[in-house]
Design a protein around this motif. Structure first.
Motif, PDB file in Angstrom:
ATOM      1  N   THR A  54      19.068  -7.218 -13.438  1.00  0.00           N
ATOM      2  CA  THR A  54      20.078  -7.290 -14.499  1.00  0.00           C
ATOM      3  C   THR A  54      20.879  -5.990 -14.643  1.00  0.00           C
ATOM      4  N   ASP A  55      20.412  -4.905 -14.029  1.00  0.00           N
ATOM      5  CA  ASP A  55      21.117  -3.620 -14.091  1.00  0.00           C
ATOM      6  C   ASP A  55      21.926  -3.311 -12.835  1.00  0.00           C
ATOM      7  N   GLN A  56      21.988  -4.244 -11.906  1.00  0.00           N
ATOM      8  CA  GLN A  56      22.712  -4.017 -10.651  1.00  0.00           C
ATOM      9  C   GLN A  56      24.216  -4.157 -10.859  1.00  0.00           C
ATOM     10  N   LYS A  57      24.974  -3.469 -10.020  1.00  0.00           N
ATOM     11  CA  LYS A  57      26.432  -3.561 -10.047  1.00  0.00           C
ATOM     12  C   LYS A  57      26.840  -4.778  -9.209  1.00  0.00           C
ATOM     13  N   ILE A  58      27.612  -5.669  -9.822  1.00  0.00           N
ATOM     14  CA  ILE A  58      28.077  -6.877  -9.137  1.00  0.00           C
ATOM     15  C   ILE A  58      29.596  -6.893  -9.160  1.00  0.00           C
ATOM     16  N   GLU A  59      30.185  -7.094  -7.972  1.00  0.00           N
ATOM     17  CA  GLU A  59      31.642  -7.160  -7.848  1.00  0.00           C
ATOM     18  C   GLU A  59      32.004  -8.363  -7.000  1.00  0.00           C
ATOM     19  N   ASN A  60      33.156  -8.955  -7.286  1.00  0.00           N
ATOM     20  CA  ASN A  60      33.651 -10.033  -6.436  1.00  0.00           C
ATOM     21  C   ASN A  60      34.175  -9.443  -5.136  1.00  0.00           C
ATOM     22  N   LYS A  61      33.694  -9.982  -4.017  1.00  0.00           N
ATOM     23  CA  LYS A  61      34.130  -9.573  -2.683  1.00  0.00           C
ATOM     24  C   LYS A  61      34.437 -10.840  -1.894  1.00  0.00           C
ATOM     25  N   VAL A  62      35.364 -10.744  -0.970  1.00  0.00           N
ATOM     26  CA  VAL A  62      35.660 -11.880  -0.099  1.00  0.00           C
ATOM     27  C   VAL A  62      34.683 -11.818   1.072  1.00  0.00           C
ATOM     28  N   ILE A  63      33.833 -12.840   1.149  1.00  0.00           N
ATOM     29  CA  ILE A  63      32.850 -12.932   2.230  1.00  0.00           C
ATOM     30  C   ILE A  63      32.872 -14.357   2.785  1.00  0.00           C
ATOM     31  N   LYS A  64      32.275 -14.532   3.941  1.00  0.00           N
ATOM     32  CA  LYS A  64      32.157 -15.869   4.526  1.00  0.00           C
ATOM     33  C   LYS A  64      30.957 -16.577   3.883  1.00  0.00           C
ATOM     34  N   VAL A  65      31.208 -17.741   3.292  1.00  0.00           N
ATOM     35  CA  VAL A  65      30.144 -18.552   2.699  1.00  0.00           C
ATOM     36  C   VAL A  65      30.324 -20.002   3.127  1.00  0.00           C
ATOM     37  N   TRP A  66      29.222 -20.738   3.121  1.00  0.00           N
ATOM     38  CA  TRP A  66      29.258 -22.142   3.492  1.00  0.00           C
ATOM     39  C   TRP A  66      29.974 -22.933   2.412  1.00  0.00           C
ATOM     40  N   ASP A  67      30.908 -23.767   2.831  1.00  0.00           N
ATOM     41  CA  ASP A  67      31.622 -24.650   1.925  1.00  0.00           C
ATOM     42  C   ASP A  67      31.259 -26.083   2.288  1.00  0.00           C
ATOM     43  N   PRO A  68      30.598 -26.801   1.366  1.00  0.00           N
ATOM     44  CA  PRO A  68      30.161 -28.167   1.687  1.00  0.00           C
ATOM     45  C   PRO A  68      31.317 -29.139   1.926  1.00  0.00           C
ATOM     46  N   GLU A  69      32.440 -28.908   1.263  1.00  0.00           N
ATOM     47  CA  GLU A  69      33.584 -29.803   1.465  1.00  0.00           C
ATOM     48  C   GLU A  69      34.213 -29.570   2.836  1.00  0.00           C
ATOM     49  N   ALA A  70      34.364 -28.303   3.216  1.00  0.00           N
ATOM     50  CA  ALA A  70      34.955 -27.980   4.523  1.00  0.00           C
ATOM     51  C   ALA A  70      33.934 -28.139   5.643  1.00  0.00           C
ATOM     52  N   LYS A  71      32.651 -28.192   5.273  1.00  0.00           N
ATOM     53  CA  LYS A  71      31.534 -28.259   6.231  1.00  0.00           C
ATOM     54  C   LYS A  71      31.636 -27.132   7.267  1.00  0.00           C
ATOM     55  N   ALA A  72      31.970 -25.945   6.730  1.00  0.00           N
ATOM     56  CA  ALA A  72      32.109 -24.754   7.572  1.00  0.00           C
ATOM     57  C   ALA A  72      32.029 -23.521   6.684  1.00  0.00           C
ATOM     58  N   GLU A  73      31.850 -22.361   7.323  1.00  0.00           N
ATOM     59  CA  GLU A  73      31.915 -21.106   6.585  1.00  0.00           C
ATOM     60  C   GLU A  73      33.382 -20.751   6.388  1.00  0.00           C
ATOM     61  N   ILE A  74      33.720 -20.383   5.147  1.00  0.00           N
ATOM     62  CA  ILE A  74      35.097 -19.988   4.841  1.00  0.00           C
ATOM     63  C   ILE A  74      35.071 -18.670   4.066  1.00  0.00           C
ATOM     64  N   ASP A  75      36.196 -17.947   4.082  1.00  0.00           N
ATOM     65  CA  ASP A  75      36.333 -16.740   3.279  1.00  0.00           C
ATOM     66  C   ASP A  75      36.502 -17.160   1.822  1.00  0.00           C
ATOM     67  N   LYS A  76      35.682 -16.555   0.952  1.00  0.00           N
ATOM     68  CA  LYS A  76      35.716 -16.940  -0.455  1.00  0.00           C
ATOM     69  C   LYS A  76      35.343 -15.730  -1.309  1.00  0.00           C
ATOM     70  N   SER A  77      36.029 -15.544  -2.425  1.00  0.00           N
ATOM     71  CA  SER A  77      35.686 -14.483  -3.371  1.00  0.00           C
ATOM     72  C   SER A  77      34.371 -14.864  -4.043  1.00  0.00           C
ATOM     73  N   THR A  78      33.377 -13.990  -3.898  1.00  0.00           N
ATOM     74  CA  THR A  78      32.011 -14.295  -4.321  1.00  0.00           C
ATOM     75  C   THR A  78      31.400 -13.074  -5.008  1.00  0.00           C
ATOM     76  N   PRO A  79      30.606 -13.272  -6.075  1.00  0.00           N
ATOM     77  CA  PRO A  79      29.924 -12.131  -6.699  1.00  0.00           C
ATOM     78  C   PRO A  79      28.875 -11.546  -5.740  1.00  0.00           C
ATOM     79  N   VAL A  80      29.042 -10.263  -5.404  1.00  0.00           N
ATOM     80  CA  VAL A  80      28.144  -9.563  -4.485  1.00  0.00           C
ATOM     81  C   VAL A  80      27.437  -8.449  -5.251  1.00  0.00           C
ATOM     82  N   ILE A  81      26.134  -8.312  -5.027  1.00  0.00           N
ATOM     83  CA  ILE A  81      25.384  -7.206  -5.635  1.00  0.00           C
ATOM     84  C   ILE A  81      25.662  -5.977  -4.774  1.00  0.00           C
ATOM     85  N   THR A  82      26.665  -5.217  -5.173  1.00  0.00           N
ATOM     86  CA  THR A  82      27.147  -4.116  -4.335  1.00  0.00           C
ATOM     87  C   THR A  82      26.229  -2.893  -4.357  1.00  0.00           C
ATOM     88  N   SER A  83      25.454  -2.724  -5.422  1.00  0.00           N
ATOM     89  CA  SER A  83      24.618  -1.523  -5.529  1.00  0.00           C
ATOM     90  C   SER A  83      23.463  -1.500  -4.522  1.00  0.00           C
TER      91      SER A  83
END
Length: 175
Positions: free
Chosen positions: A70-99
């Motif tokens: 709960t004390d970690q730094k979280i920022e939105n980053k564009v990373i490749k994640v699985w998209d069930p609709e596209a049935k592929a990995e796509i670039d998507k803004s996602t909350p990343v634990i950057t610390s």
């Protein structure tokens, strides 16, 4: 290497997806840290307990940065994640634990045998068919090779290498 947060569809449940570099290969595991109500605890026999997934990821954070989940730094980053609709990995803004990015961690991964599951109108249910999968069992501080519990016991209690949890875990689970 990377830890990012995703939400369950249709509830407030959240998971942390951890990507660990093991010898140049990525190992990815999804660990649920919040339940469908958005809480990190469950109740059993009138007592409250932390969700096992929350405890596991909290340990990873404590051991790599000294701070809990709960004390970690979280920022939105564009990373490749699985998209069930596209049935592929796509670039998507996602909350990343950057610390924790790039911080060393030692991980115990074990092979477990589970029943396969199938989706029904009542949710996912076990079938009689078995499958093997890898699963994170525990995280350890890389330098000291200690668990969170062993570190919390303090420096006044010196633990011999052969008595460390990691040593006993390796003896029991190797192979």
């Amino acid at each position: 290497k990377l830890a990012y947060v995703t939400n369950a569809s249709g509830s407030k449940a959240k998971c942390v997806n951890v990507v660990i570099d093991i010898g140049g290969k990525d190992y990815t595991e999804r660990t649920w840290v919040l339940n469908k109500e958005g809480g990190s605890t469950y109740e059993k026999a009138g007592k409250k307990f932390m969700l096992p997934g929350f405890e596991l990821i909290n340990d990873m954070c404590l051991l790599s940065t000294g701070l809990g989940l709960t004390d970690q730094k979280i920022e939105n980053k564009v990373i490749k994640v699985w998209d069930p609709e596209a049935k592929a990995e796509i670039d998507k803004s996602t909350p990343v634990i950057t610390s924790i990015l790039g911080k060393p961690i030692t991980v115990a991964i074990q092979k477990v045998i589970k029943n396969k599951q199938e989706k029904t109108d009542k949710g996912y249910v076990d079938t009689n068919e078995k499958r093997e999968e890898n699963q994170v069992s525990k995280y350890f501080h890389t330098e000291t090779r200690k668990t969170v519990v062993e570190i919390k016991k303090g420096p006044s209690l010196e633990i011999k290498d052969e008595d460390l949890f990691i040593t006993k875990w390796v003896e029991k689970n190797t192979g």
